[in-house]
Write a protein that holds these residues in place. Structure first.
Motif, PDB file in Angstrom:
ATOM      1  N   ALA A 108       0.840  -1.190   0.000  1.00 56.18           N
ATOM      2  CA  ALA A 108       0.000   0.000   0.000  1.00 56.18           C
ATOM      3  C   ALA A 108       0.881   1.249   0.000  1.00 56.18           C
ATOM      4  O   ALA A 108       2.025   1.222   0.436  1.00 56.18           O
ATOM      5  CB  ALA A 108      -0.911   0.002   1.214  1.00 56.18           C
ATOM      6  N   HIS A 109       0.348   2.363  -0.478  1.00 57.05           N
ATOM      7  CA  HIS A 109       1.066   3.626  -0.425  1.00 57.05           C
ATOM      8  C   HIS A 109       1.151   4.064   1.040  1.00 57.05           C
ATOM      9  O   HIS A 109       0.261   3.755   1.834  1.00 57.05           O
ATOM     10  CB  HIS A 109       0.285   4.660  -1.258  1.00 57.05           C
ATOM     11  CG  HIS A 109       1.073   5.889  -1.545  1.00 57.05           C
ATOM     12  ND1 HIS A 109       0.638   7.141  -1.213  1.00 57.05           N
ATOM     13  CD2 HIS A 109       2.290   6.033  -2.121  1.00 57.05           C
ATOM     14  CE1 HIS A 109       1.574   8.024  -1.587  1.00 57.05           C
ATOM     15  NE2 HIS A 109       2.566   7.366  -2.146  1.00 57.05           N
ATOM     16  N   PRO A 110       2.211   4.773   1.426  1.00 59.45           N
ATOM     17  CA  PRO A 110       2.323   5.234   2.821  1.00 59.45           C
ATOM     18  C   PRO A 110       1.110   6.024   3.313  1.00 59.45           C
ATOM     19  O   PRO A 110       0.860   6.094   4.524  1.00 59.45           O
ATOM     20  CB  PRO A 110       3.580   6.113   2.808  1.00 59.45           C
ATOM     21  CG  PRO A 110       4.400   5.550   1.702  1.00 59.45           C
ATOM     22  CD  PRO A 110       3.423   5.075   0.657  1.00 59.45           C
ATOM     23  N   CYS A 111       0.346   6.603   2.420  1.00 60.53           N
ATOM     24  CA  CYS A 111      -0.839   7.358   2.855  1.00 60.53           C
ATOM     25  C   CYS A 111      -1.956   6.426   3.321  1.00 60.53           C
ATOM     26  O   CYS A 111      -2.966   6.880   3.834  1.00 60.53           O
ATOM     27  CB  CYS A 111      -1.344   8.290   1.757  1.00 60.53           C
ATOM     28  SG  CYS A 111      -2.266   7.461   0.446  1.00 60.53           S
ATOM     29  N   GLY A 112      -1.781   5.111   3.133  1.00 57.37           N
ATOM     30  CA  GLY A 112      -2.781   4.171   3.620  1.00 57.37           C
ATOM     31  C   GLY A 112      -3.722   3.640   2.559  1.00 57.37           C
ATOM     32  O   GLY A 112      -4.495   2.729   2.813  1.00 57.37           O
TER      33      GLY A 112
ATOM     34  N   LYS B 264      -1.367   6.590 -10.435  1.00 56.96           N
ATOM     35  CA  LYS B 264      -1.645   7.672  -9.505  1.00 56.96           C
ATOM     36  C   LYS B 264      -2.403   7.126  -8.309  1.00 56.96           C
ATOM     37  O   LYS B 264      -3.383   6.394  -8.471  1.00 56.96           O
ATOM     38  CB  LYS B 264      -2.465   8.757 -10.212  1.00 56.96           C
ATOM     39  CG  LYS B 264      -2.562  10.045  -9.422  1.00 56.96           C
ATOM     40  CD  LYS B 264      -3.129  11.176 -10.248  1.00 56.96           C
ATOM     41  CE  LYS B 264      -4.627  11.125 -10.244  1.00 56.96           C
ATOM     42  NZ  LYS B 264      -5.233  12.345 -10.794  1.00 56.96           N
ATOM     43  N   CYS B 265      -1.954   7.465  -7.119  1.00 57.32           N
ATOM     44  CA  CYS B 265      -2.610   7.020  -5.895  1.00 57.32           C
ATOM     45  C   CYS B 265      -3.996   7.647  -5.802  1.00 57.32           C
ATOM     46  O   CYS B 265      -4.145   8.859  -5.953  1.00 57.32           O
ATOM     47  CB  CYS B 265      -1.763   7.425  -4.687  1.00 57.32           C
ATOM     48  SG  CYS B 265      -2.524   7.004  -3.116  1.00 57.32           S
ATOM     49  N   CYS B 266      -5.002   6.806  -5.540  1.00 56.33           N
ATOM     50  CA  CYS B 266      -6.371   7.320  -5.466  1.00 56.33           C
ATOM     51  C   CYS B 266      -6.609   8.070  -4.154  1.00 56.33           C
ATOM     52  O   CYS B 266      -7.596   8.769  -4.008  1.00 56.33           O
ATOM     53  CB  CYS B 266      -7.370   6.174  -5.591  1.00 56.33           C
ATOM     54  SG  CYS B 266      -7.382   5.432  -7.222  1.00 56.33           S
ATOM     55  N   GLY B 267      -5.707   7.902  -3.186  1.00 53.20           N
ATOM     56  CA  GLY B 267      -5.897   8.562  -1.908  1.00 53.20           C
ATOM     57  C   GLY B 267      -5.322   9.966  -1.870  1.00 53.20           C
ATOM     58  O   GLY B 267      -5.949  10.903  -1.382  1.00 53.20           O
ATOM     59  N   CYS B 268      -4.101  10.137  -2.388  1.00 55.00           N
ATOM     60  CA  CYS B 268      -3.434  11.430  -2.225  1.00 55.00           C
ATOM     61  C   CYS B 268      -2.971  12.047  -3.548  1.00 55.00           C
ATOM     62  O   CYS B 268      -2.309  13.079  -3.540  1.00 55.00           O
ATOM     63  CB  CYS B 268      -2.236  11.270  -1.288  1.00 55.00           C
ATOM     64  SG  CYS B 268      -0.929  10.226  -1.970  1.00 55.00           S
ATOM     65  N   ASP B 269      -3.309  11.402  -4.679  1.00 53.82           N
ATOM     66  CA  ASP B 269      -2.960  11.934  -6.004  1.00 53.82           C
ATOM     67  C   ASP B 269      -1.469  11.923  -6.321  1.00 53.82           C
ATOM     68  O   ASP B 269      -1.042  12.506  -7.309  1.00 53.82           O
ATOM     69  CB  ASP B 269      -3.501  13.363  -6.195  1.00 53.82           C
ATOM     70  CG  ASP B 269      -4.938  13.347  -6.680  1.00 53.82           C
ATOM     71  OD1 ASP B 269      -5.481  12.237  -6.879  1.00 53.82           O
ATOM     72  OD2 ASP B 269      -5.511  14.432  -6.863  1.00 53.82           O
TER      73      ASP B 269
HETATM   74 ZN   LIG Z   1      -1.216   7.913  -1.499  1.00 57.35          ZN
END
Ligand SMILES: [Zn+2]
Length: 65
Positions: free
Chosen positions: A17-21, A37-42
């Motif tokens: 997972a990306h560090p943003c969770g 592109k991360c769907c959580g933090c772009d």
């Molecule tokens: Zn992210």
């Protein structure tokens, strides 16, 4: 080695997972390199296609059905 099918615009899950969770990434560029592109933090990252295929777990949402 198993080839994974994915297409531009698909939402994929990576092995880590990306560090943003968030563990959902949108494929925004394909070719010799793949940009997701991360769907959580772009945040977006570029990976060599083989590296991407190795790190991708599965396609969550496919745009081509
Ligand atoms: Zn992210």
């Amino acid at each position: 080695m198993e080839r994974k099918a994915f297409a531009l615009g698909d939402i994929v899950e990576m092995k880590k997972a990306h560090p943003c969770g968030t563990n959902a990434w949108k494929v925004i560029r394909t070719g010799a390199d793949v940009r997701i592109k991360c769907c959580g933090c772009d945040h977006s990252v570029m990976l060599a296609r083989l590296e991407f295929e190795r790190k991708m777990k599965k396609v969550i949402e496919s745009t081509t059905e």
